[in-house]
Design an enzyme around this catalytic site. Structure first.
Site, PDB file in Angstrom:
ATOM      1  CG  MET A 156      45.680  36.283  38.940  1.00 34.63           C
ATOM      2  SD  MET A 156      44.163  35.532  38.351  1.00 34.63           S
ATOM      3  CE  MET A 156      43.082  35.831  39.745  1.00 34.63           C
TER       4      MET A 156
ATOM      5  CE  LYS B 183      57.551  25.461  61.073  1.00 35.63           C
ATOM      6  NZ  LYS B 183      56.821  25.879  62.290  1.00 35.63           N
TER       7      LYS B 183
ATOM      8  CE1 TYR C 280      42.092  45.405  37.348  1.00 38.97           C
ATOM      9  CE2 TYR C 280      44.086  44.281  38.069  1.00 38.97           C
ATOM     10  CZ  TYR C 280      42.951  44.329  37.288  1.00 38.97           C
ATOM     11  OH  TYR C 280      42.667  43.282  36.432  1.00 38.97           O
TER      12      TYR C 280
END
Length: 383
Positions: A321, A51, A273
């Site tokens: 990101m 799966k 950050y």
């Protein structure tokens, strides 16, 4: 390994030097290792759980390595149909069973096995006989209490299932359980005893064991007719106290990148950050092109291991990101273009990275985003 100060590329060109590599031969090895954990004679048959696109490895990439499995296990019927399109002709177990009456129209291929978790699914089957007679497995809710029948409801469900089998609507009726604590030394004893008492005297095959149960409770797994390993097939350990290498497993996926920038950071300066890491002294920080948009966990803290130019070091600050920062202190010879291993090779197991990030290996393996190119071992990455 290429020179650490030379730009590195796998075969072919990538717009961005981040890629995953999948080793199908490792999957075949791990399947054999799981077989070896079971008795040589009278061993249960084995569903290879594929799966989530084979735990993120790509079913099409690893299916040839799973030809030795007795069956494949998937989540839903669309995944079962994908297995057929890719040429798998053997049994397919569908963990999700039926999600709606319309799913009965998809029961058009032989050797389908449906996990049944509530009476409504049996009523759907009764009202819309399929072109093929699927085998069905009644799931006991057990100690995990996700889906399945309670002890109070199980026997009524079995009688209804047997009536459907007598009418020719379904095939064989089996019994399925999933342990909540199979990764613990004493995690299956009580749960299994309760399940066995529940089904005592009821005919039909039994399936209970995931990777942790097969590797940690092999004698008990051997008393069932089918086992259902997943994570271990892909070379990750299901245990907190034993790594994949200790279990004789080989990693089937590795994640690779490069150092694309180097910053000299002064003492007291923040990195990333919110200044989540403050440099205790002046230090060199490597910028690696991989971030949470690629599927690397944003919450991975300072200290999460990475390997730069063959040397183990650590993540610094907060993952962004598209990139992350790593400590080049242990790798003073590293330069822009130095290779970086994020997991799965160079002695860095995916489960170690997952543990450092407060998650599990399966989440990392299934969480890579579509923008990460993937190559089979010995081939060029492709988008």
């Amino acid at each position: 390994m290429p020179p650490v100060n030379a730009p590195y590329r796998p075969e072919g060109l990538l717009a961005r030097p981040l890629y995953a590599r999948v080793d199908a031969a490792a999957v075949a090895h791990n399947l054999a290792r799981l077989r070896a954990a079971l008795p040589a004679t009278g061993a249960p048959r084995l569903w290879a759980t594929v799966k989530a696109d084979a735990y993120g490895h790509g079913l099409a990439r690893v299916l040839p390595a799973l030809r030795g499995a007795d069956g494949l296990a998937v989540l839903h019927l669309d995944e079962a149909r994908t297995c057929r399109r890719l040429g798998w002709k053997g049994p397919v177990l569908v963990y999700g069973g039926l999600y709606s009456p319309a799913d009965t129209l998809l029961l058009d291929t032989p050797q389908l096995h449906l996990v049944i978790t509530h009476l409504t699914q049996l009523h759907w089957l009764a009202q819309a006989p399929a072109a093929e007679r699927p085998a069905i497995w009644l799931r006991f809710a057990g100690d995990i209490h996700h889906t399945g029948f309670s002890a109070e409801d199980y026997h009524a469900a079995f009688e209804l299932a047997r009536a459907l089998a007598a009418r020719g609507v379904v095939g064989e009726v089996g019994h399925l359980n999933h342990y909540a604590r199979a990764d613990e030394a004493d995690g299956v004893d009580h749960a299994d005893a309760r399940f066995r008492a529940l089904i005592d005297g009821l005919p039909g095959p039994v399936s209970t064991s995931n990777s942790a149960a097969v590797l940690g409770h092999a004698a008990r797994a051997a008393t069932t007719q089918w086992v259902r390993p997943g994570l271990a097939l892909y070379g990750a350990s299901p245990f907190a106290d034993r790594g994949a290498a200790q279990l004789g497993l080989l990693p089937a996926m590795s994640l690779h990148s490069q150092v694309v920038g180097i910053q000299r950071v002064q003492a007291g300066a923040g990195v990333g950050y919110s200044g989540a890491f403050l440099a205790p002294t002046g230090m060199d920080v490597g910028i690696v092109t991989c971030g949470y948009a690629d599927g690397y966990p944003r919450h991975a803290p300072t200290g999460t291991p990475v390997v730069v130019a063959g040397v183990r070091t650590r993540l610094l600050g907060r993952v962004s990101m598209d990139m992350m920062a790593v400590d080049l202190g242990p790798v003073p010879h590293a330069a822009i273009g130095a290779p970086v291993t994020l997991w799965g090779a160079d002695g860095l197991p995916v489960e170690e990275v997952a543990m450092a990030a407060g998650t599990i290996a399966a989440q990392l393996l299934t969480g890579l985003s579509a923008r990460v190119p993937v190559a089979l071992a010995g081939a060029s990455p492709a988008r």
